[in-house]
Scaffold this active site. Sequence first.
Site, PDB file in Angstrom:
ATOM      1  N   ASP A  55       0.765  -1.148  -0.152  1.00  0.00           N
ATOM      2  CA  ASP A  55      -0.019  -0.708  -0.097  1.00  0.00           C
ATOM      3  C   ASP A  55       0.685   1.167   0.004  1.00  0.00           C
ATOM      4  OD1 ASP A  55       1.087   0.050   2.799  1.00  0.00           O
ATOM      5  OD2 ASP A  55      -1.789   0.336   3.280  1.00  0.00           O
ATOM      6  N   SER A  56       2.103   1.560   0.098  1.00  0.00           N
ATOM      7  CA  SER A  56       2.996   1.914  -0.070  1.00  0.00           C
ATOM      8  C   SER A  56       2.872   2.849  -1.985  1.00  0.00           C
ATOM      9  CB  SER A  56       4.384   1.763   0.239  1.00  0.00           C
ATOM     10  OG  SER A  56       4.517   0.568  -1.192  1.00  0.00           O
ATOM     11  N   ASP A  94      -1.368  -5.981  -0.526  1.00  0.00           N
ATOM     12  CA  ASP A  94      -1.421  -6.165   0.080  1.00  0.00           C
ATOM     13  C   ASP A  94      -3.022  -5.168   0.909  1.00  0.00           C
ATOM     14  OD1 ASP A  94      -0.058  -4.723   2.913  1.00  0.00           O
ATOM     15  OD2 ASP A  94       0.700  -3.282   2.156  1.00  0.00           O
ATOM     16  N   LYS A 123      -1.005  -9.157   2.929  1.00  0.00           N
ATOM     17  CA  LYS A 123      -0.718  -8.972   3.936  1.00  0.00           C
ATOM     18  C   LYS A 123      -1.597  -7.957   4.202  1.00  0.00           C
ATOM     19  CE  LYS A 123       2.817  -6.023   3.616  1.00  0.00           C
ATOM     20  NZ  LYS A 123       1.838  -4.825   4.656  1.00  0.00           N
ATOM     21  N   GLU A 125      -1.874  -5.569   8.191  1.00  0.00           N
ATOM     22  CA  GLU A 125      -0.355  -5.013   9.231  1.00  0.00           C
ATOM     23  C   GLU A 125      -1.261  -5.535  10.660  1.00  0.00           C
ATOM     24  OE1 GLU A 125       0.221  -0.662   8.312  1.00  0.00           O
ATOM     25  OE2 GLU A 125       1.324  -0.912   6.663  1.00  0.00           O
ATOM     26  N   GLU A 192       9.000  -4.130  10.200  1.00  0.00           N
ATOM     27  CA  GLU A 192       9.840  -3.312   9.821  1.00  0.00           C
ATOM     28  C   GLU A 192       9.869  -1.858  11.124  1.00  0.00           C
ATOM     29  OE1 GLU A 192       6.647  -1.135   7.392  1.00  0.00           O
ATOM     30  OE2 GLU A 192       7.949   0.887   6.619  1.00  0.00           O
TER      31      GLU A 192
HETATM   32  O1  KIV Z   1       3.374  -1.461   1.557  1.00  0.00           O
HETATM   33  C1  KIV Z   1       4.672  -1.651   1.647  1.00  0.00           C
HETATM   34  O2  KIV Z   1       5.160  -1.311   0.672  1.00  0.00           O
HETATM   35  C2  KIV Z   1       5.032  -2.243   2.617  1.00  0.00           C
HETATM   36  C3  KIV Z   1       6.771  -3.226   2.951  1.00  0.00           C
HETATM   37  C4  KIV Z   1       7.047  -1.189   3.196  1.00  0.00           C
HETATM   38  C5  KIV Z   1       6.863  -3.592   3.193  1.00  0.00           C
HETATM   39  O3  KIV Z   1       4.587  -2.935   2.972  1.00  0.00           O
END
Ligand code: KIV
Length: 293
Positions: A55-56, A94, A123, A125, A192
Amino acid sequence: MTTKKESPQAQAKPVTAPDIRERKNGEKICCMTAYDYPSALLADRAGMDVILVGDSLAMVVLGHRDTLSVTVDDMVHHTRAASRGVTRALLVGDMPFMSFCTVDRALRTAHRLMGQGHAKAVKLEGGAAVAPQIKALTDAGIPVMAHVGLTPQHIAKFGGFKAQGKSADAARALIEDAQAVEEAGAFSVVLEAIPVEVSSLITEAVSIPTIGIGAGNVTDGQVLVQHDVLGLFDRFTPKFVRRYAELGQASEQAMAKYVMDVRRGLFPADKNTFFMPDDQVDQVRKIKVKKKK
Ligand code: KIV
């Protein structure tokens, strides 16, 4: 556009979540983010084991200040695009902010990321607090990568992008979080921005692979944001990033050169231009063009 031969990686057997699970204490797991077809294709050809549509995306592709405003629709769209570039790596989608706040929402979001986005795992969080979601997802056959430490979806609570686990109490809580996500069924966990001492304790305390980003050189694998590695995002660079190229600068210079060439009439050159066959040139010159008033 140039065409390139497929790399040996692209012909290899696809990596699965159980393959990653078995890499605990084995060969280091290489993970990088990608957000679309070209970035996923290059990461796959480079030999990544895991490609994460993180989600970056919100920050490095969509230009938001943080990751909170990216939507499930955005994530599905980009995961689907990235899936077209991946042959070998495990593609992980994500789950964005609040898209897994209940078990029901988590199942719906994961369904979309896998069904429409073609992710092979998701993924999310959080630690013990999201263990019920992780259990429900894994029970439904969805492999889950967990993520603890600096979880960017919680920056409002943390007061910014700040390293976590810096006190003994915080370290203890992080170890418990990592154990809770393992217990719930996660096949790996991202750590992280935490001190290497804590990362080392967590890596020992769990039997699933730990994948570090700013967690030192003691984890079972590493992950970085592709735009950081390639120098394509310069708003800020976290301490844990190593830049391997300056593609942002190179791209800007290339485009500035194009602007100069167009303005000076140097582009297109004859080799970029179509010409008529000789026998048609005389005839075409006889065509009378009426200028419109
Ligand atoms: O969203 C992302 O890029 C991440 C990574 C930095 C692990 O969660």
